[in-house]
Design a protein around this motif. Structure first.
Motif, mmCIF file in Angstrom:
data_model
loop_
_atom_site.group_PDB
_atom_site.id
_atom_site.type_symbol
_atom_site.label_atom_id
_atom_site.label_comp_id
_atom_site.label_asym_id
_atom_site.label_seq_id
_atom_site.Cartn_x
_atom_site.Cartn_y
_atom_site.Cartn_z
ATOM 1 N N LEU A 18 0.817 -1.198 0.000
ATOM 2 C CA LEU A 18 0.000 0.000 0.000
ATOM 3 C C LEU A 18 0.864 1.266 0.000
ATOM 4 O O LEU A 18 0.539 2.256 -0.667
ATOM 5 N N ARG A 19 1.966 1.234 0.732
ATOM 6 C CA ARG A 19 2.868 2.387 0.717
ATOM 7 C C ARG A 19 3.472 2.573 -0.678
ATOM 8 O O ARG A 19 3.583 3.705 -1.168
ATOM 9 N N ARG A 20 3.851 1.480 -1.303
ATOM 10 C CA ARG A 20 4.391 1.553 -2.658
ATOM 11 C C ARG A 20 3.337 2.092 -3.617
ATOM 12 O O ARG A 20 3.637 2.930 -4.479
ATOM 13 N N ALA A 21 2.091 1.636 -3.445
ATOM 14 C CA ALA A 21 1.013 2.097 -4.319
ATOM 15 C C ALA A 21 0.764 3.590 -4.131
ATOM 16 O O ALA A 21 0.578 4.328 -5.108
ATOM 17 N N MET A 22 0.758 4.065 -2.902
ATOM 18 C CA MET A 22 0.538 5.490 -2.650
ATOM 19 C C MET A 22 1.667 6.328 -3.230
ATOM 20 O O MET A 22 1.427 7.408 -3.784
ATOM 21 N N VAL A 80 -2.210 1.222 -9.845
ATOM 22 C CA VAL A 80 -0.976 0.691 -9.264
ATOM 23 C C VAL A 80 -1.251 -0.610 -8.529
ATOM 24 O O VAL A 80 -0.508 -1.591 -8.689
ATOM 25 N N LEU A 81 -2.302 -0.647 -7.725
ATOM 26 C CA LEU A 81 -2.625 -1.887 -7.014
ATOM 27 C C LEU A 81 -2.886 -3.020 -8.003
ATOM 28 O O LEU A 81 -2.439 -4.154 -7.786
ATOM 29 N N ALA A 82 -3.599 -2.719 -9.080
ATOM 30 C CA ALA A 82 -3.848 -3.743 -10.094
ATOM 31 C C ALA A 82 -2.536 -4.192 -10.722
ATOM 32 O O ALA A 82 -2.313 -5.391 -10.956
ATOM 33 N N GLY A 83 -1.643 -3.249 -10.991
ATOM 34 C CA GLY A 83 -0.348 -3.596 -11.570
ATOM 35 C C GLY A 83 0.510 -4.425 -10.632
ATOM 36 O O GLY A 83 1.342 -5.217 -11.088
ATOM 37 N N PRO A 111 -8.699 -11.228 -8.079
ATOM 38 C CA PRO A 111 -7.799 -10.860 -9.178
ATOM 39 C C PRO A 111 -7.957 -9.380 -9.517
ATOM 40 O O PRO A 111 -9.061 -8.828 -9.421
ATOM 41 N N PRO A 112 -6.898 -8.723 -9.929
ATOM 42 C CA PRO A 112 -6.994 -7.312 -10.300
ATOM 43 C C PRO A 112 -7.783 -7.129 -11.579
ATOM 44 O O PRO A 112 -7.895 -8.043 -12.399
ATOM 45 N N ASP A 113 -8.336 -5.947 -11.730
ATOM 46 C CA ASP A 113 -9.029 -5.604 -12.965
ATOM 47 C C ASP A 113 -7.996 -5.560 -14.092
ATOM 48 O O ASP A 113 -7.051 -4.775 -14.039
ATOM 49 N N PRO A 114 -8.157 -6.375 -15.127
ATOM 50 C CA PRO A 114 -7.145 -6.409 -16.197
ATOM 51 C C PRO A 114 -7.039 -5.089 -16.950
ATOM 52 O O PRO A 114 -5.969 -4.737 -17.441
ATOM 53 N N ALA A 117 -4.850 -2.976 -14.792
ATOM 54 C CA ALA A 117 -3.472 -3.484 -14.750
ATOM 55 C C ALA A 117 -2.683 -3.110 -16.003
ATOM 56 O O ALA A 117 -1.483 -2.820 -15.930
ATOM 57 N N GLU A 118 -3.338 -3.068 -17.161
ATOM 58 C CA GLU A 118 -2.602 -2.789 -18.391
ATOM 59 C C GLU A 118 -2.179 -1.327 -18.509
ATOM 60 O O GLU A 118 -1.361 -0.978 -19.357
ATOM 61 N N LEU A 119 -2.713 -0.468 -17.638
ATOM 62 C CA LEU A 119 -2.311 0.937 -17.629
ATOM 63 C C LEU A 119 -1.125 1.200 -16.697
ATOM 64 O O LEU A 119 -0.566 2.310 -16.709
ATOM 65 N N PHE A 120 -0.744 0.213 -15.910
ATOM 66 C CA PHE A 120 0.261 0.409 -14.863
ATOM 67 C C PHE A 120 1.583 0.949 -15.412
ATOM 68 O O PHE A 120 2.155 1.913 -14.873
ATOM 69 N N GLN A 121 2.070 0.372 -16.500
ATOM 70 C CA GLN A 121 3.379 0.771 -17.030
ATOM 71 C C GLN A 121 3.375 2.192 -17.601
ATOM 72 O O GLN A 121 4.448 2.785 -17.799
#
Length: 336
Positions: A18-22, A80-83, A111-114, A117-121
Motif C-alpha cells: 500500500l505504501r508503494r502504491a501510494m 498501481v494496485l492492479a499492476g 484478481p486485479p481488474d485487467p 493493470a494494463e495501464l500500470f506501465q
C-alpha cells in the motif's frame, strides 16, 4: 446479537504494498501540480482526502479542479494496485459529514481488474506536454478507444472535430483566458505555482514550460510564463492536435471525482498509444465559458469537466522532464 468480525491486522507485506502504491499514485496529474490530496493508511484500505489548503481560490473558485485532481490520484492508486497484482473496491464520498473524505479504496483478495493493470506501465511515462504537436492527425479509432476508457468510469469523451464547433471552442478558450487575466489575485496565484522556490516538490518548473507559445494554440498557454523547455521547429499550422471534452451526467462532487478518474484513464491510455497529451481546465474555471461550452458548443445535457488535448509529438521532440512530486510522508495523515 451477532458481533461483526474485526478485520485481520494489516500484514507487513500488505502495508509495504500500500505504501508503494501510494508513492506511485503521487505521479497523478493535478491542476498546476498542486497535488491537493492526502492519504490515510488503514487496515487493508487507503483513504483519499482533499487538501483544502492547496485550493487555488482565484483559479478554481468552486474547487472543481481540486476534486478532479483527487479523482486522478484515486484512479492512479487503483491502477498501481492492479499492476502489483491486487484487487480492490472503491467507496466514493463515504462520509457525508466530512467533505474532505472523498473515497476509501479497499484491498480485496480478488484478481486485479485487467483493464486497470494494463495501464500500470504508463504511469511513470505520462507527461503533460504544452508544446506544439505534429501535423499527423489522431485517428478516429484511437479517439474511440479513449472514449471507451472514459465511458468505463461513467464519463463521456466528446472530440471536437467539426470546424465550426472547434472555432467556437477556441474563442471560448481565449475568452476564459482574458477573463482570468483580469480576475483579482489570479496572476499572483499563478506566479506562486510557476515560480516555486529551489527544491520545491510541487508546482510547474520552468523546464516543463515552453520557451515560446505553441503556435495557434499559444493563447491557451497564456496563463503560463515562458519557460526553458526547448521549442520544436516547424510551422504553427502543422499542429493537428485534437481537443476532447470530458463530461459527466451531473455536476456534483461525486461527478467531479469520477471525472478525475476518467481523465486519469484517458491520459494513461493515450500514453500507452504514445500520444502526447495536455489537460486544459481554464475554460471550465469561468462560469459563463463553461456554460457556453455545454450549451453552444457541445449542445449536450452532460456537464463538461475537463478538456484533454491529444496529438503526436514531432519526431525531433526532446523527452519531457518529470515534474516534481511531494514525499509520501508529506501527504500521509495520522491514523485514528
Amino acid at each position: 446479537m451477532a458481533i461483526a468480525a474485526e478485520s485481520p491486522p494489516l500484514s507487513q507485506t500488505t502495508a509495504e504494498m500500500l505504501r508503494r502504491a501510494m508513492e506511485l499514485a503521487l505521479h497523478a496529474p493535478s491542476v498546476h501540480n498542486t497535488q491537493p490530496w492526502r492519504w490515510r493508511l488503514c487496515d487493508h484500505a487507503v483513504e483519499l482526502h482533499a487538501d483544502w489548503n492547496r485550493h487555488l481560490i482565484c483559479t478554481d473558485p468552486d474547487r472543481r479542479d481540486l476534486v478532479i485532481s483527487c479523482g486522478a490520484a484515486l484512479h492512479h492508486l487503483r491502477v498501481v494496485l492492479a499492476g502489483l497484482g491486487s484487487g480492490s473496491s472503491t467507496d466514493r464520498i463515504p462520509d457525508l459529514e466530512n467533505s474532505a473524505h472523498l473515497a476509501t479504496l479497499h484491498v480485496r483478495p480478488t484478481p486485479p481488474d485487467p483493464h486497470d493493470a494494463e495501464l500500470f506501465q504508463a504511469i511513470p511515462r505520462r507527461r503533460t506536454d504544452r508544446r506544439r504537436f505534429s501535423g499527423v492527425p489522431v485517428g478516429a479509432a484511437l479517439m474511440q478507444a479513449l472514449a471507451v476508457r472514459a465511458g468505463d468510469l461513467g464519463a463521456a469523451l466528446h472530440p471536437v472535430t467539426d470546424e465550426r464547433a472547434r472555432a467556437r471552442l477556441d474563442a471560448a478558450l481565449a475568452e476564459a483566458a482574458a477573463h482570468q487575466h483580469h480576475t483579482l489575485g489570479y496572476t499572483a496565484e499563478l506566479a506562486i505555482w510557476t515560480r516555486r522556490y529551489a527544491g520545491a516538490r510541487d508546482g510547474i518548473p520552468a523546464d516543463s514550460l515552453p520557451c515560446l507559445g505553441a503556435g495557434p494554440e499559444g493563447s491557451w498557454l497564456s496563463r503560463f510564463p515562458r519557460g526553458r523547455l526547448a521549442c520544436i521547429p516547424g510551422e504553427p499550422c502543422d499542429d493537428a492536435g485534437v481537443l476532447m471534452v470530458l463530461a459527466t451526467p451531473g455536476d456534483t462532487t461525486l461527478d467531479r471525482l469520477r471525472a478525475g478518474e476518467a481523465a486519469s484513464a484517458v491520459l494513461l491510455e493515450a500514453t500507452r498509444m504514445n500520444l502526447a497529451t495536455l489537460p486544459i481546465s481554464q475554460v471550465l474555471e469561468v462560469s459563463h465559458t463553461r456554460r457556453r461550452l455545454r450549451l453552444d458548443i457541445l449542445r449536450t445535457p452532460d456537464h463538461p469537466q475537463l478538456i484533454i488535448r491529444a496529438g503526436w509529438a514531432p519526431p525531433n521532440a526532446a523527452e519531457l522532464p518529470a515534474t516534481p512530486r511531494r514525499r509520501l510522508e508529506a501527504v500521509l495523515m495520522q491514523s485514528d
